[in-house]
Design a protein around this motif. Structure first.
Motif, short mmCIF file in Angstrom:
data_model
loop_
_atom_site.label_atom_id
_atom_site.label_comp_id
_atom_site.label_asym_id
_atom_site.label_seq_id
_atom_site.Cartn_x
_atom_site.Cartn_y
_atom_site.Cartn_z
N UNK A 187 0.92 -1.23 0.04
CA UNK A 187 0.00 0.02 0.05
C UNK A 187 0.81 1.23 -0.09
N UNK A 188 2.02 1.26 0.31
CA UNK A 188 2.67 2.38 0.68
C UNK A 188 3.61 2.73 -0.63
N UNK A 204 5.90 -10.45 -4.84
CA UNK A 204 5.47 -8.82 -4.34
C UNK A 204 6.60 -8.03 -5.24
N UNK A 238 11.57 -14.90 0.87
CA UNK A 238 11.25 -15.19 2.37
C UNK A 238 11.90 -16.57 2.63
N UNK A 278 13.21 -24.77 4.70
CA UNK A 278 13.54 -23.07 5.19
C UNK A 278 14.85 -23.11 4.78
N UNK A 282 17.94 -16.89 6.23
CA UNK A 282 17.71 -15.40 6.27
C UNK A 282 18.87 -14.84 5.71
N UNK A 303 10.14 -9.27 -3.95
CA UNK A 303 10.25 -10.36 -2.67
C UNK A 303 9.45 -11.59 -2.94
N UNK A 340 0.42 -5.94 8.30
CA UNK A 340 0.03 -7.27 7.56
C UNK A 340 1.39 -8.02 7.79
N UNK A 381 3.38 -11.83 7.81
CA UNK A 381 3.13 -13.36 7.26
C UNK A 381 4.21 -14.21 8.24
N UNK A 401 12.37 -15.23 13.71
CA UNK A 401 13.09 -14.47 13.02
C UNK A 401 12.16 -13.45 12.55
N UNK A 402 12.40 -11.93 12.40
CA UNK A 402 11.68 -10.94 12.32
C UNK A 402 12.26 -10.22 10.85
N UNK A 403 11.53 -9.90 9.89
CA UNK A 403 12.12 -9.10 8.90
C UNK A 403 10.96 -8.10 8.28
N UNK A 406 9.80 -6.08 4.71
CA UNK A 406 10.20 -5.74 3.27
C UNK A 406 10.35 -4.30 3.10
N UNK A 440 9.42 -17.68 11.30
CA UNK A 440 9.51 -16.46 10.46
C UNK A 440 8.40 -15.34 10.51
N UNK A 441 8.55 -14.20 10.85
CA UNK A 441 7.66 -13.14 10.93
C UNK A 441 8.06 -11.98 10.12
N UNK A 442 7.35 -12.05 8.73
CA UNK A 442 7.84 -10.96 7.69
C UNK A 442 6.74 -10.03 7.46
N UNK A 454 4.82 -7.53 5.61
CA UNK A 454 4.34 -7.30 4.16
C UNK A 454 3.94 -5.63 4.08
N UNK A 455 3.29 -5.28 5.11
CA UNK A 455 2.85 -3.74 5.27
C UNK A 455 2.60 -3.59 6.59
#
Lengths: 245, 245, 245, 245, 245, 245
Positions: free
Chosen positions: A25-26, A41, A69, A76, A79, A120, B39, B41, B65-67, B69, B118-120, B122-123
């Motif tokens: 959205x941004x 994406x 991802x 997996x 990262x 991505x 959002x 994932x 793990x966190x990222x 986009x 994994x927590x990515x 998206x928005x």
């Protein structure tokens, strides 16, 4: 006689394609492109400056970054941010996407502006670099339309549509748009980046195991032209959907 | 009297929440969680080994793990993989997610297995770490059900549900579930990680600019309990939807 | 009518080629290859082990690394070891060299052995990746002969010769073996990796600025076959010179 | 009934505290703070510039860095400089120290000046982040007095004292100021950063193993207020000692 | 009585020396120096700017970088660019080369110019840092003559010649110019950097295993003066050869 | 006639020296060494394993690491852990310390044990590498005595004492033990690492600006012997103090 494709598709059949605009959205322009089980994406970001090597030359720049991802794949993968570097494969792909996009843009007409397209991969099932290029072009086109509406661009710097597709030599013969299962067993894997005006932007053909012949190569090129023709139509439809919002 | 919230929400109202299971097709468990414009994932991956420091101890491990986009945010941020390192903020968040998940799991009952979530993002529109925890718990629960079905786990190692929510002191007073606009103007920002059994797993309260009072803190805690109660219901619904597939 | 080439060469003429065996005295096989002003030192190193992903599979591995001395170029480029990472271009090239060599080797016949070919550019005047492949093949062949003499290899794992050449579309038309000046002004730059048996190992065609046509591409392929034929002869001569020592 | 604390201390007793000003002779302000067996050298450095994101805004900046000597701990830990990166824990702690200090400073009154406080742990026996904050505040206050004497600051930008203390739930119940032995066995570990005016700057509460209750949390907060009261007195004494020199 | 040297050389005999100018065609000055089996390519690059710490001071800067091709050694060593950092040994050597060159240059007379000398070892057989210094001086001198011809330098900033040689205590006694075999078995290894005017620029003496005596050290210094005298002659000859081209 | 030293010391006078054992409470051996304004914390850590290159050879290893707190110096220097790498200077110094210690240890007598000595500079006023070596030897000796008491070492692997001192040519002539002010203005800076039995372990002499003569060098060596004699006495006293505790 060769065996049927694992997916049952005809040798010249694409997987189902969808290009949905507006997911990020941004972003100034974005799409979520799906080719079968592959989902990427693509988000275009506009900045009003150019990299140092282009300053003062009255032209713009288009570049791309690519990522996957960690769990886009069957098992997996680590990262890249945690490993502290991008793999050679990642760098190779993002360089390819950037070149493909620049080849269809008049950088002078773009003016002193940089557009970065992030591709991505959310789910991977083969052909992620090709899906990235095809989707990135739409994200780029949307971003340019948006800049045009805002008065930052007076004419479109786009000279053509660009799309990409993989073709390969598999146990089912020469086939179009390989999925992961086919890609793993292919003798040759070739990515074609073509324009809507019939031009060649990039060809990357690789024998995985043993060399292949000129004739086989020509057959792969023939399939690629069939496939990209459909992708140009899908790009047009996505742009129309964006304008209709 | 305080001003209305920018979103018009009541001070104790969550944004609209949705938790959609199954987005990452290859993962043992996954959800796409949406809290308003945020959002994330969340994808859980199971491996049949534990990190070196746990070998031979007959217990498992949960990590995260966190990222984000690059264009999940208003303006594009640099890709951490390209910069070659994860920021302090990223590391702090992924350590928090891991701790939160482990606090509700019986690691002995898990056996010698590692689950990485994994927590990515998206928005992003505020509250990404809280949404990550809430979603990650569902991805984890789905992965455990899947392992159970495959005979790899004999009883559930989950001891409780865990969810997280931010509360803060803003020009509209003490409010629940801050979005980006509120977060930017908050005097205090507090993240609560609570269990479905009323326990506290983690509290992180930070004065952005000037200290805040004990009374204010208690009000934020009261709001958090209201919010997480709804999140536990949403987690239950997501699990039910997964089982119904 | 197109303008003459800056070097005065005919469109299908290679630069002067020399392949001198034995430059790296410690290596199991090595050559210094010169193509005009481009000089690359190719050194093959043999190790009696394979990478982890191949252990216990009864086959070997061939890999390559590529580097350029900081002052191999017109203006000094930063040393990659000092910058702390290899550029995307470097990684792309070394992946290409490795693939090209593996495509002509029977890895089963090699046994559990790894051969790493280092290609280091001492002087650069265009075409360094192609010269690297052509030279690397000879270094590899010498190392294999040496292993054979020592009783470590019973039959040659080489299935064919491999050589590479660049062709491009320049203001002088379609030409063979671009030097730096031509490369800088080329509309299209294409690298062909071909075998002595007429097979295609790799094709990398890139439009620098605007797309090119299928017809142009076929002409470039025709030139590449002329060029590699001469390179196979030069490789044979270098091997003969090595054996005569 | 709970067991006695390993150190024999009452549940609301701090370890012996000493704050010795002037240890780092080159620094604008410094102290060596000892809390039991934990020793941290805090050194404040003043620079007459601000980070890029604050330029031209007429305000200053306070930041902190944290480190631990390799053999500050029971067994040697690897040197972060040799590993090439700071751990997530280190980054989390130094971000916390910086936020805690900024919360008690009027950055406008500071003017375009950056003060960096380095907190280096010489000996670790639990509670290093809290000792760092308590000591860093004194180092900061000394540096500001020194800048005031030199005419660089016209009024003090300090709005309050800040100190930090850990409290936790251990086999001895809720206790104040955990040492390493208690910390290792704690069910919950909570760090409180409070001001001399009764405000909350930061609360970080973590359940190590199983969640804890609201009541337990309130008891920890009660202990923290007892502890920080004594720390404010120790800070005052250290400042008085500095002025008396 | 001591045993003969492995090479049969007299204790005060250099290996055969050759210094060939012009190997790196793009560099402002370059040589390929050979001392027995050691070969180093030294290339001087001129830039019309100075590092930040020297800006506006009306003086220039000389610096050096050192590298070794992976297969310059008996067994292949890992490429530093691939490992992502230069070893401590590499950094120590390049700092030494830089200091040695600066000690014989009038940096004021150089003006605001930086000369970087890259020393890359193509083949290693002991003494690579000394060969690098001796060769680098000639590359530097050639670059300065070239700048003088182009009118960028009005008088030579060189105050003396500089050359370096290793001496050591081996089973054959005190010997000059150790090769790899001698170096591996030496009790003491000493590098001397001396000027043509009899001055000492740098002495690095290291006991490998057990300390050595003052008397032994004086004997090593005596040998070093014999060796460098011959190296100054070889440098003169290389410069004469360059001028005669 | 030369000018007096800035500190008023005689040319052959050390600064005041103190070596305080036991500062790092967790380390097997430690000292805080002060030479004038320079303070270094030296901590020896014992591990019952050796690096991979020594496994199974029945010998031990001694190594060292060096660091400087960011505000040990007049102006703050960046933290190496935050920059993500150790400078060339740091690596050079820690390699020197390690070599110096190993030269006085019988590694066979040590057995399969690694001792790492961390030298961290708390305050810097010149001569930090020499103070590190002198202090590290005492930390090492204490650690060995402690291992001996615990029955892990049956005889002392120490063959001699080792100490280091800098000497230099300054406007006050040849002087012993340079402080920061002298070091900054020195024409030559030489570090001598000598043993209590009169042996040379390491000599590092560097002309900062212009070469120096043999005679000057001999005078510096004479001063170094005067200085290290006093340092050996101080080491003995520190060991006696440790034993008396």
């Amino acid at each position: 006689m060769s065996t049927p494709r694992p997916s049952g598709r005809a040798s010249d059949a694409l997987r189902s394609v969808s290009i949905e605009p507006g997911f990020a959205r941004h972003a100034e322009g974005s799409v979520l492109i799906r080719m079968g089980g592959t989902e990427v994406l693509c988000a275009a970001s506009v900045e009003n400056r150019v990299p140092p090597f282009l300053r003062g030359q009255g032209q713009g720049w288009i570049t791309a970054e690519y990522g996957m991802l960690p769990r886009a794949t069957h098992s997996r993968s680590n990262r890249e941010a945690a490993k502290g570097k991008q793999s050679g494969r990642t760098q190779e792909i993002q360089r390819l996407i950037g070149r493909a996009l620049r080849a269809c843009v008049d950088l002078k007409a773009l003016g002193e502006m940089t557009i970065t397209v992030d591709c991505d991969v959310l789910n991977a099932d083969g052909g992620t670099r090709c899906a990235s290029i095809t989707g990135a072009w739409v994200a780029l086109a949307i971003a340019m339309e948006q800049q045009n509406k805002q008065g930052n661009l007076h004419k479109s710097p786009l000279r053509a549509q660009v799309a990409a597709i993989s073709c390969g030599l598999t146990p089912s013969g020469a086939v179009l748009d390989l999925d992961y299962v086919e890609d793993s067993a292919a003798q040759a894997d070739t990515n074609f980046v073509l324009t809507s005006q019939g031009g060649i932007v990039e060809i990357q053909g690789t024998a995985e195991d043993s060399p292949f012949s000129e004739e086989a190569f020509f057959e792969l090129l023939r399939l690629a032209k069939i496939g990209t023709k459909q992708l140009f139509t899908a790009q047009d439809a996505a742009l129309a959907a964006f304008r209709a919002k």
